[in-house]
Scaffold this motif. Sequence first.
Motif, PDB file in Angstrom:
ATOM      1  N   GLU A   4       0.843  -1.201   0.000  1.00  0.00           N
ATOM      2  CA  GLU A   4       0.000   0.000   0.000  1.00  0.00           C
ATOM      3  C   GLU A   4       0.880   1.253   0.000  1.00  0.00           C
ATOM      4  O   GLU A   4       0.597   2.220  -0.696  1.00  0.00           O
ATOM      5  N   ILE A   8       0.841   4.153  -2.924  1.00  0.00           N
ATOM      6  CA  ILE A   8       0.581   5.584  -2.688  1.00  0.00           C
ATOM      7  C   ILE A   8       1.750   6.420  -3.219  1.00  0.00           C
ATOM      8  O   ILE A   8       1.554   7.416  -3.923  1.00  0.00           O
ATOM      9  N   PHE A  12       0.129   8.190  -6.289  1.00  0.00           N
ATOM     10  CA  PHE A  12      -0.617   9.329  -5.752  1.00  0.00           C
ATOM     11  C   PHE A  12       0.243  10.450  -5.190  1.00  0.00           C
ATOM     12  O   PHE A  12      -0.257  11.511  -4.894  1.00  0.00           O
ATOM     13  N   ILE A  23       1.081  14.467   1.463  1.00  0.00           N
ATOM     14  CA  ILE A  23       1.004  13.025   1.699  1.00  0.00           C
ATOM     15  C   ILE A  23       2.220  12.541   2.493  1.00  0.00           C
ATOM     16  O   ILE A  23       3.346  12.957   2.226  1.00  0.00           O
ATOM     17  N   GLY A  24       1.976  11.656   3.473  1.00  0.00           N
ATOM     18  CA  GLY A  24       3.092  11.009   4.163  1.00  0.00           C
ATOM     19  C   GLY A  24       3.047  11.120   5.668  1.00  0.00           C
ATOM     20  O   GLY A  24       3.758  10.401   6.359  1.00  0.00           O
ATOM     21  N   ASP A  25       2.225  12.010   6.198  1.00  0.00           N
ATOM     22  CA  ASP A  25       2.105  12.071   7.663  1.00  0.00           C
ATOM     23  C   ASP A  25       0.697  11.633   8.033  1.00  0.00           C
ATOM     24  O   ASP A  25      -0.064  11.160   7.193  1.00  0.00           O
ATOM     25  N   ASP A  26       0.358  11.767   9.316  1.00  0.00           N
ATOM     26  CA  ASP A  26      -0.984  11.350   9.728  1.00  0.00           C
ATOM     27  C   ASP A  26      -2.053  12.314   9.245  1.00  0.00           C
ATOM     28  O   ASP A  26      -3.228  11.962   9.182  1.00  0.00           O
ATOM     29  N   LEU A  84      -8.234  11.961  -1.564  1.00  0.00           N
ATOM     30  CA  LEU A  84      -8.753  10.863  -2.388  1.00  0.00           C
ATOM     31  C   LEU A  84      -8.801   9.593  -1.546  1.00  0.00           C
ATOM     32  O   LEU A  84      -7.760   9.084  -1.132  1.00  0.00           O
ATOM     33  N   ILE A  86      -9.943   5.770  -1.711  1.00  0.00           N
ATOM     34  CA  ILE A  86     -10.287   4.851  -2.797  1.00  0.00           C
ATOM     35  C   ILE A  86     -10.308   3.408  -2.301  1.00  0.00           C
ATOM     36  O   ILE A  86      -9.410   2.981  -1.577  1.00  0.00           O
ATOM     37  N   LEU A 114      -3.043  17.144  -4.451  1.00  0.00           N
ATOM     38  CA  LEU A 114      -3.575  15.980  -3.728  1.00  0.00           C
ATOM     39  C   LEU A 114      -2.791  15.883  -2.426  1.00  0.00           C
ATOM     40  O   LEU A 114      -1.573  15.698  -2.440  1.00  0.00           O
ATOM     41  N   GLY A 116      -3.752  13.998   0.518  1.00  0.00           N
ATOM     42  CA  GLY A 116      -3.924  12.850   1.410  1.00  0.00           C
ATOM     43  C   GLY A 116      -5.093  12.012   0.972  1.00  0.00           C
ATOM     44  O   GLY A 116      -5.681  12.238  -0.090  1.00  0.00           O
ATOM     45  N   GLY A 117      -5.425  11.038   1.803  1.00  0.00           N
ATOM     46  CA  GLY A 117      -6.531  10.166   1.461  1.00  0.00           C
ATOM     47  C   GLY A 117      -6.427   8.851   2.184  1.00  0.00           C
ATOM     48  O   GLY A 117      -5.785   8.748   3.234  1.00  0.00           O
ATOM     49  N   ASP A 118      -7.036   7.831   1.599  1.00  0.00           N
ATOM     50  CA  ASP A 118      -7.003   6.496   2.194  1.00  0.00           C
ATOM     51  C   ASP A 118      -7.133   5.486   1.066  1.00  0.00           C
ATOM     52  O   ASP A 118      -7.753   5.770   0.034  1.00  0.00           O
ATOM     53  N   THR A 119      -6.513   4.343   1.259  1.00  0.00           N
ATOM     54  CA  THR A 119      -6.556   3.294   0.238  1.00  0.00           C
ATOM     55  C   THR A 119      -6.920   1.986   0.907  1.00  0.00           C
ATOM     56  O   THR A 119      -6.258   1.581   1.865  1.00  0.00           O
TER      57      THR A 119
HETATM   58  P1  ADP Z   1      -2.749   6.399   8.380  1.00  0.00           P
HETATM   59  O1  ADP Z   1      -2.617   4.937   8.642  1.00  0.00           O
HETATM   60  O2  ADP Z   1      -1.978   7.274   9.298  1.00  0.00           O
HETATM   61  O3  ADP Z   1      -4.156   6.850   8.181  1.00  0.00           O
HETATM   62  P2  ADP Z   1      -2.113   5.743   5.687  1.00  0.00           P
HETATM   63  O4  ADP Z   1      -1.101   4.675   5.750  1.00  0.00           O
HETATM   64  O5  ADP Z   1      -3.527   5.380   5.431  1.00  0.00           O
HETATM   65  O6  ADP Z   1      -2.016   6.648   6.993  1.00  0.00           O
HETATM   66  O7  ADP Z   1      -1.672   6.788   4.600  1.00  0.00           O
HETATM   67  C1  ADP Z   1      -0.343   7.273   4.562  1.00  0.00           C
HETATM   68  C2  ADP Z   1      -0.311   8.611   3.866  1.00  0.00           C
HETATM   69  O8  ADP Z   1      -0.739   8.446   2.530  1.00  0.00           O
HETATM   70  C3  ADP Z   1      -1.250   9.655   4.477  1.00  0.00           C
HETATM   71  O9  ADP Z   1      -0.643  10.916   4.346  1.00  0.00           O
HETATM   72  C4  ADP Z   1      -2.482   9.571   3.624  1.00  0.00           C
HETATM   73  O10 ADP Z   1      -3.193  10.803   3.616  1.00  0.00           O
HETATM   74  C5  ADP Z   1      -1.882   9.255   2.264  1.00  0.00           C
HETATM   75  N1  ADP Z   1      -2.782   8.485   1.380  1.00  0.00           N
HETATM   76  C6  ADP Z   1      -3.284   7.244   1.577  1.00  0.00           C
HETATM   77  N2  ADP Z   1      -4.042   6.848   0.540  1.00  0.00           N
HETATM   78  C7  ADP Z   1      -4.016   7.869  -0.365  1.00  0.00           C
HETATM   79  C8  ADP Z   1      -4.612   8.089  -1.637  1.00  0.00           C
HETATM   80  N3  ADP Z   1      -5.385   7.191  -2.239  1.00  0.00           N
HETATM   81  N4  ADP Z   1      -4.363   9.282  -2.241  1.00  0.00           N
HETATM   82  C9  ADP Z   1      -3.595  10.198  -1.656  1.00  0.00           C
HETATM   83  N5  ADP Z   1      -2.998  10.049  -0.476  1.00  0.00           N
HETATM   84  C10 ADP Z   1      -3.200   8.897   0.192  1.00  0.00           C
END
Ligand code: ADP
Length: 317
Positions: A4, A8, A12, A23-26, A84, A86, A114, A116-119
């Motif tokens: 994952e 990212i 992304f 992207i990359g922090d909490d 984003l 997804i 872009l 941040g987000g979640d995957t």
């Molecule tokens: P956490 O576990 O702290 O929620 P993640 O491991 O889910 O963090 O995500 C790591 C970083 O990547 C975060 O900055 C998050 O915003 C970013 N991120 C995760 N998925 C995506 C995505 N689909 N698009 C853009 N940024 C993403």
Amino acid sequence: MTSEFHLIQQYFKRPIKQTDLGIGDDAALIRVKEGHHLVVSADMSVVGAHFFADAAPEHIGWKSLAVNVSDMAAMGAVPNWVTLSIALPEMNETWLEAFSRGFFACAEAFNIDLIGGDTTKGPLNIAVQIMGEVPVGKAIKRSGAQVGDDIWVSGLLGSAALGLAHLLEKTKLPEAELEACLHALNLPQPRVALGLALREIATSCIDISDGLLADLGHILQASGVGATVHLEHIPCLDTMKPRVHELLVQQALLAGGDDYELCFTAPSHCREAVVAVSEALGLPLTRIGEVDVVPTLNVLHHGEPLKLNRLGYDHFA
Ligand code: ADP
Ligand code: MG
């Protein structure tokens, strides 16, 4: 097998231009300009509801962001940041590469980071949250339409709906028209520059995502007014004009969603200003009706009332 994290990083993470921490922090850190509102909106794109499972991933990427950018345009806001979230059924790098290409084509076109987000794994589902800025007091709301205002729309209406009708085999469009309609359906062009230009002109504004009558209806309800719309004035592809008696074409013009053009109201003394905006942007702006005191929405075709329930949307009648 790509993790994952790598997914990212690879698909992304892009350079950020107007964000302190991306992207990359909490969490991300953004800074809103003094004297501005942070403008926030979210729209989800779900397979089966908003796009076909086999739709081109590049188009899904563009459109999932574009529909959100369009909400900023409708508010007269400048879009700056997007998240984003997804859900992906599988790790398909070909799909992801094309999806992110489409997504970032739109992000770059409108200068959006872009941040941040979640995957996660799951049925394909794309949730986008967009954030922008507008000077306090300058946002264009749905609630400002005044009796006597003109009603305007940008661009052409009905194309996306006809494109969809073709894909659903409800009609068969000629080649040239099909191309224009599929372009409208797959690659909607959010009208951000228009939204900004309308800050000082429009009394209300909405983007047309659910169809002209439904979305104009939201303006009318929020403003406590009614309207008359002239069917023959609604701008559409030249090839559609002779077919405006056909039910499908009328439905596309009045109830077809997905065009993402702006519908706005403006005082009649602003007509020259609206025309000047149209010329400056090279974007057709067409006057299609006027705001009435009687709180109903009437559609006329060459002066004759159209029986809306015949079209299957009698909830507007
Ligand atoms: P956490 O576990 O702290 O929620 P993640 O491991 O889910 O963090 O995500 C790591 C970083 O990547 C975060 O900055 C998050 O915003 C970013 N991120 C995760 N998925 C995506 C995505 N689909 N698009 C853009 N940024 C993403
Ligand atoms: Mg965390």
